[in-house]
Design a protein around this motif. Structure first.
Motif, short mmCIF file in Angstrom:
data_model
loop_
_atom_site.label_atom_id
_atom_site.label_comp_id
_atom_site.label_asym_id
_atom_site.label_seq_id
_atom_site.Cartn_x
_atom_site.Cartn_y
_atom_site.Cartn_z
N ALA A 154 0.81 -1.22 0.00
CA ALA A 154 0.00 0.00 0.00
C ALA A 154 0.85 1.26 0.00
O ALA A 154 0.49 2.27 -0.62
N ASN A 155 1.98 1.20 0.67
CA ASN A 155 2.83 2.37 0.80
C ASN A 155 3.34 2.88 -0.55
O ASN A 155 3.52 4.07 -0.75
N THR A 156 3.55 1.97 -1.48
CA THR A 156 4.10 2.35 -2.79
C THR A 156 3.03 2.41 -3.87
O THR A 156 3.33 2.34 -5.05
N ASP A 157 1.79 2.48 -3.47
CA ASP A 157 0.64 2.68 -4.35
C ASP A 157 -0.06 1.40 -4.79
O ASP A 157 -0.41 1.22 -5.95
N ILE A 158 -0.27 0.54 -3.86
CA ILE A 158 -1.20 -0.60 -3.99
C ILE A 158 -0.76 -1.59 -5.08
O ILE A 158 -1.49 -1.86 -6.05
N GLN A 159 0.48 -2.09 -4.92
CA GLN A 159 0.87 -3.19 -5.82
C GLN A 159 0.46 -4.53 -5.20
O GLN A 159 0.31 -4.65 -3.99
N LYS A 239 -7.66 3.16 1.23
CA LYS A 239 -7.04 3.55 -0.03
C LYS A 239 -6.85 2.34 -0.96
O LYS A 239 -7.21 2.39 -2.13
N GLY A 240 -6.32 1.29 -0.43
CA GLY A 240 -6.03 0.13 -1.28
C GLY A 240 -7.26 -0.69 -1.62
O GLY A 240 -7.34 -1.29 -2.69
N TRP A 241 -8.23 -0.73 -0.70
CA TRP A 241 -9.42 -1.56 -0.93
C TRP A 241 -10.52 -0.75 -1.59
O TRP A 241 -11.52 -1.29 -2.01
N ASP A 242 -10.35 0.58 -1.58
CA ASP A 242 -11.25 1.48 -2.28
C ASP A 242 -12.68 1.44 -1.70
O ASP A 242 -13.61 0.92 -2.31
N TYR A 243 -12.79 2.00 -0.50
CA TYR A 243 -14.11 2.09 0.14
C TYR A 243 -14.15 3.35 1.00
O TYR A 243 -13.10 3.95 1.29
N ASP A 244 -15.32 3.72 1.44
CA ASP A 244 -15.47 4.87 2.32
C ASP A 244 -14.80 4.56 3.67
O ASP A 244 -15.09 3.54 4.27
N PRO A 245 -13.91 5.45 4.16
CA PRO A 245 -13.18 5.16 5.40
C PRO A 245 -14.07 4.81 6.58
O PRO A 245 -13.63 4.11 7.51
N MET A 246 -15.31 5.26 6.56
CA MET A 246 -16.18 4.94 7.69
C MET A 246 -16.51 3.43 7.77
O MET A 246 -17.03 2.95 8.77
N LEU A 247 -16.18 2.68 6.72
CA LEU A 247 -16.53 1.26 6.69
C LEU A 247 -15.43 0.34 7.24
O LEU A 247 -15.59 -0.88 7.23
N LYS A 295 -18.61 -4.28 -1.14
CA LYS A 295 -18.42 -2.98 -0.47
C LYS A 295 -17.08 -2.36 -0.84
O LYS A 295 -16.77 -1.25 -0.40
N GLN A 296 -16.30 -3.07 -1.64
CA GLN A 296 -14.94 -2.61 -1.95
C GLN A 296 -14.76 -2.40 -3.45
O GLN A 296 -15.06 -3.29 -4.25
N GLY A 297 -14.24 -1.23 -3.81
CA GLY A 297 -14.03 -0.91 -5.21
C GLY A 297 -13.06 -1.84 -5.91
O GLY A 297 -13.13 -2.03 -7.12
N ARG A 298 -12.15 -2.46 -5.17
CA ARG A 298 -11.17 -3.34 -5.83
C ARG A 298 -11.81 -4.60 -6.39
O ARG A 298 -11.17 -5.34 -7.15
N PHE A 299 -13.07 -4.86 -6.01
CA PHE A 299 -13.79 -6.01 -6.59
C PHE A 299 -14.97 -5.55 -7.46
O PHE A 299 -15.83 -6.37 -7.80
N ALA A 300 -15.00 -4.27 -7.81
CA ALA A 300 -16.16 -3.74 -8.54
C ALA A 300 -16.33 -4.40 -9.91
O ALA A 300 -17.42 -4.38 -10.48
N HIS A 301 -15.27 -4.95 -10.46
CA HIS A 301 -15.35 -5.57 -11.78
C HIS A 301 -15.83 -7.02 -11.71
O HIS A 301 -15.96 -7.68 -12.74
N PHE A 302 -16.09 -7.53 -10.52
CA PHE A 302 -16.49 -8.94 -10.38
C PHE A 302 -17.86 -9.18 -11.02
O PHE A 302 -18.79 -8.39 -10.88
#
Ligand code: SF4
Ligand code: MG
Length: 387
Positions: A154-159, A239-247, A295-302
């Motif tokens: 995550a530190n180097t931009d979510i590799q 940031k890496g999972w792409d969701y609202d921080p409140m979640l 709930k996570q943008g990183r799986f939005a293409h599923f």
């Protein structure tokens, strides 16, 4: 002679009996620059709160190094040191050995000092796994290695890391029109791997900061029991999972309730489940993983097919792996989440096959036998009671 004055004792850290009993003092305070909703920052705060003031923290490169110790600022109240990216294990062992040598030579007061080295999933489960493994073989030194797993570099931009979940969108695995899923490997089972291969390691646990008191108590137990110990923490990362921080809190809970990340500890070979994982083992149905994934943008293409595949893999974990279900048994037919779960007891009655851990056939601790099951393997608490 000096050896006789040196004690390898640990702090006796009794568990916190409820949230109101948790100490007020903070040793990870303001001054960091982690993202809003960062669960890993919460893990750091809880980890050192649980450990107390006589603690040295060592941190390998990653979010919890970079965001926590930007030039001339730091939230750490206790002594802290940066270590190289794959070196949390080496740093833990070297520091514990150094303290022991100084105390033995009388160059510093002989007293228990907690040594905690943390690492991210990239620094721990990928490039640092060899050093962690080596440290877990040295029973003469007291240290805790805590792996905070935000499932990417995550530190180097979510590799992509070896802990990134199947199909997730990262900067190394962006979904495309030609190939929708770039990353198709199932993530490593770090806690299981560390427990299975290190007979000198007396304590391995999984935690999630959504269950803060339980998490702190596992840190306290690991530091009390001494020797090399290992804790794997699953940390939602907005940031890496792409969701609202409140979640963040809710996603941590869902990871447990869907069975994706079981909460357990293995102390001296005895497996004990916790909280909602224990309820699942005892028969409660797991929530469908789609509640967690969507709930996570990183799986939005599923697609529905991807969701079904992911669910089947989680079901398989519970049916085939040694630790998620906790029983030794033959591989059974896959069970969908909608099917009524089989109780651990019912599973155990059918157990007769080889030990399965991390999906592999492995020998765990030779000589440790389980009644009526395989010749090798963990004992659950109830099994031990019966023996
Ligand atoms: Fe925390 Fe993720 Fe932000 Fe890193 S990228 S500071 S782990 S929320
Ligand atoms: Mg990471």
């Amino acid at each position: 002679m000096a050896e006789t004055t040196f004690s390898n004792a640990t702090h006796i850290l009794e568990p916190f009996r409820g949230i109101k009993k948790v100490t007020l003092e903070e040793y990870f305070t303001s001054g960091h620059r982690t993202c809003q909703g960062c669960e890993s920052a919460l893990v750091m705060k809880l980890m050192v709160k649980a450990a107390g003031p006589r603690t040295i923290v060592l941190g390998s490169t990653g979010c919890m190094y970079v965001a926590n110790t930007t030039y001339y600022t730091t939230p750490w109240v206790v002594p802290w040191m940066h270590t190289q990216l794959g070196s949390s294990g080496s740093a833990a062992l070297g520091t514990a050995a150094g303290l022991k040598a100084l105390m033995r030579k009388g160059k510093m007061k002989s007293e228990p000092i907690n040594v905690i080295a943390f690492c991210g999933d990239g620094g721990g489960a990928d490039m640092g796994v060899g050093a962690i493994s080596a440290t877990l073989t040295h029973k003469e030194y007291n240290s805790l290695i805590l792996l905070y797993d935000n499932e990417s570099y995550a530190n180097t931009d979510i590799q992509l890391s070896g802990m990134t979940p199947y199909g997730a969108n990262t900067t190394f695995s962006p979904p495309g029109r030609v190939k929708r899923l770039i990353h198709t490997r199932w993530k490593k089972n770090m806690a299981g791997m560390m427990a299975a291969g290190h007979p000198e390691c007396r304590y391995v646990a999984t935690v999630c900061a959504s269950y803060a008191v339980e998490m702190m108590n596992k840190v306290r137990r690991s530091l009390t029991i001494g020797g090399p110990t290992f804790i794997h923490s699953l940390d939602p990362c907005p940031k890496g999972w792409d969701y609202d921080p409140m979640l963040s809190h809710e996603l941590g809970e869902l990871a447990i309730e869907t069975g994706l990340f079981p909460l357990y500890e293995i102390e001296d070979g005895v497996l004990k489940f916790y909280g909602k994982t224990k309820a699942i083992v005892d028969g409660r149905a797991r929530k469908p993983v789609r509640e967690y994934l969507l709930k996570q943008g990183r799986f939005a293409h599923f697609t529905e097919e991807d969701l079904a595949h992911f669910q089947a893999k989680v079901d398989e974990m519970w049916d085939k792996w040694e630790i998620p279900g906790g029983a030794r048994r033959e591989v059974t037919a896959r069970r969908s989440v909608s099917a009524s779960p089989v109780s651990l007891g019912a599973r155990r009655k059918t157990a007769s096959g080889p030990v399965l851990l991390c999906g592999c056939r492995v020998a765990l601790h030779p000589g440790r036998t389980a009644r009526g099951g395989a010749a090798l393997g963990w004992l659950t608490t109830s099994e031990r009671r019966r023996r």
